[in-house]
Design a protein around this motif. Structure first.
Motif, mmCIF file in Angstrom:
data_model
loop_
_atom_site.group_PDB
_atom_site.id
_atom_site.type_symbol
_atom_site.label_atom_id
_atom_site.label_comp_id
_atom_site.label_asym_id
_atom_site.label_seq_id
_atom_site.Cartn_x
_atom_site.Cartn_y
_atom_site.Cartn_z
ATOM 1 N N LYS A 247 0.834 -1.213 0.000
ATOM 2 C CA LYS A 247 0.000 0.000 0.000
ATOM 3 C C LYS A 247 0.863 1.255 0.000
ATOM 4 O O LYS A 247 0.522 2.262 -0.632
ATOM 5 N N VAL A 248 1.983 1.192 0.719
ATOM 6 C CA VAL A 248 2.894 2.345 0.761
ATOM 7 C C VAL A 248 3.486 2.615 -0.622
ATOM 8 O O VAL A 248 3.552 3.762 -1.072
ATOM 9 N N ARG A 249 3.902 1.558 -1.308
ATOM 10 C CA ARG A 249 4.479 1.744 -2.652
ATOM 11 C C ARG A 249 3.443 2.346 -3.613
ATOM 12 O O ARG A 249 3.758 3.204 -4.434
ATOM 13 N N GLU B 47 0.089 11.626 0.196
ATOM 14 C CA GLU B 47 0.819 12.036 1.400
ATOM 15 C C GLU B 47 0.112 11.578 2.676
ATOM 16 O O GLU B 47 0.761 11.206 3.656
ATOM 17 N N LYS B 48 -1.210 11.598 2.661
ATOM 18 C CA LYS B 48 -1.976 11.241 3.866
ATOM 19 C C LYS B 48 -1.654 9.803 4.292
ATOM 20 O O LYS B 48 -1.345 9.540 5.461
ATOM 21 N N LEU B 49 -1.698 8.862 3.327
ATOM 22 C CA LEU B 49 -1.417 7.469 3.676
ATOM 23 C C LEU B 49 0.049 7.288 4.085
ATOM 24 O O LEU B 49 0.344 6.556 5.035
ATOM 25 N N LEU B 50 0.956 7.960 3.391
ATOM 26 C CA LEU B 50 2.381 7.836 3.735
ATOM 27 C C LEU B 50 2.625 8.281 5.173
ATOM 28 O O LEU B 50 3.341 7.617 5.926
ATOM 29 N N LEU B 51 2.035 9.382 5.565
ATOM 30 C CA LEU B 51 2.214 9.889 6.936
ATOM 31 C C LEU B 51 1.575 8.944 7.963
ATOM 32 O O LEU B 51 2.064 8.822 9.086
ATOM 33 N N GLU C 103 1.284 7.329 -6.284
ATOM 34 C CA GLU C 103 0.126 8.221 -6.452
ATOM 35 C C GLU C 103 0.260 9.524 -5.662
ATOM 36 O O GLU C 103 -0.673 10.328 -5.613
ATOM 37 N N HIS C 104 1.432 9.699 -5.004
ATOM 38 C CA HIS C 104 1.702 10.906 -4.192
ATOM 39 C C HIS C 104 0.615 11.114 -3.129
ATOM 40 O O HIS C 104 0.129 12.233 -2.911
#
Length: 332
Positions: free
Chosen positions: A303-305, A313-317, A310-311
């Motif tokens: 999911k992170v990749r 940011e919300k999920l990455l953080l 898809e840029h």
């Protein structure tokens, strides 16, 4: 070589007849044809393929000699040629899968046993071998009983961090093995840096690379072919991998328990967890933790990749520790 015999490279993807002949020989030898191969060599008696061998990177695979020709020393010729080709490609350390009954033959060709079970024998030849790796682990062993975790960390997420933190709370030492295969989106070097940064706050955690001895293309190629691997093949490979950990690596570091996350997504990883339970038995404890979820959403590197591409940011953080997030922002 006998004047009646000829030898040549078989281009499996381009040569339909060559591929069919090769498949027949593989089938007679009881070997898989669904293999990832970089190079295949064949010896022919007239138009009949009588011996073959292949490699992928530095792993020798699919070696077979027709029964009628097994007194002809063709195996030595095949292995010699494969080694010459691997040397040309810059490899001087080789791995080999074969059947347990072939041990003496390959020992005579300079290969050393790493581990064997009822299905498969895993051997190697060359400098900087398994004994060197075990010595390196021994030199970096910390006092106290240990726990082991093996991860790809592609990249290192809060799920990985949760696994390590849980183990660190309950054990004297935790040894985290990061896969050394460069078959992932992030290089071995980058993944190790992200793991080390993400566990830096834990004083009883040591990070090692696996080199080629755990969950690698050599020991467990199905891991890298999750969408294509037959589960029966995956299980054989997983058992071998688990056996290396239990019999060779755990004793050196006094590891009594291994931690893994449960696997809701990948059948191959689920098979791997089951194989570990079978192989470890009562001698080595396997702890399977439920995967970390954030607001009901299971954290995963996949999911992170996707979020990175898809840029998002919300999920990455949400899914990454600050150490990984900052590393990715700085370097990618």
């Amino acid at each position: 070589m006998d004047n009646n015999y000829t030898s040549k490279r078989i281009w499996l993807e381009k040569d339909k007849k060559g591929y069919e002949d090769w498949c027949k020989l593989m089938k007679k030898a009881g070997l898989q044809t669904e293999e990832t191969l970089d190079f295949t060599w064949g010896i022919y008696d007239g138009k009949r393929l009588i011996a073959t061998g292949s490699f992928a990177e530095n792993i020798i695979k699919c070696v077979a000699v027709c029964k009628d020709y097994q007194a002809e020393n063709l195996l030595t010729q095949i292995i010699t040629h494969l080694i010459e080709e691997m040397n040309e490609n810059g490899y001087f350390h080789y791995f080999l899968y074969t059947k347990p009954e072939k041990e003496k033959i390959f020992q005579s060709l300079g290969f050393k046993k790493i581990v064997v079970n009822e299905d498969v024998l895993f051997m190697e030849q060359g400098p900087d071998d398994f004994s060197t790796y075990l010595h390196y682990l021994q030199e970096n062993k910390k006092s106290g009983q240990g726990a082991g975790i093996v991860m790809n960390a592609n990249p290192f997420t809060l799920g990985h961090q949760y696994l390590v933190e849980t183990a660190a709370e309950k054990n004297d030492q935790v040894y985290v093995f990061v896969l050394s295969e460069d078959h992932s989106e992030f290089s071995t070097k980058d993944r190790i840096k992200m793991v080390k940064a993400g566990v830096n706050h834990l004083s009883n955690v040591t990070v090692f690379s696996t080199r080629k001895y755990l969950v690698s293309q050599a020991t467990f190629p199905a891991y890298f072919l999750k969408d294509k691997a037959e589960l029966t093949v995956a299980k054989t490979q997983a058992k071998l991998d688990a056996q290396i950990f239990k019999e060779k690596i755990a004793p050196v570091l006094d590891i009594r328990v291994r931690y893994v996350g449960d696997e809701p997504y990948s059948k191959v990883t689920e098979v791997y967890n089951q194989a570990m339970q079978e192989v470890f038995g009562k001698e080595l404890n396997l702890v399977i933790l439920s995967r970390k979820a954030i607001e009901g959403d299971i954290v995963s590197a996949t999911k992170v990749r996707k979020a990175l591409s898809e840029h998002d940011e919300k999920l990455l953080l949400e899914f990454l520790p600050a150490t990984t997030y900052n590393y990715l922002k700085k370097n990618f």
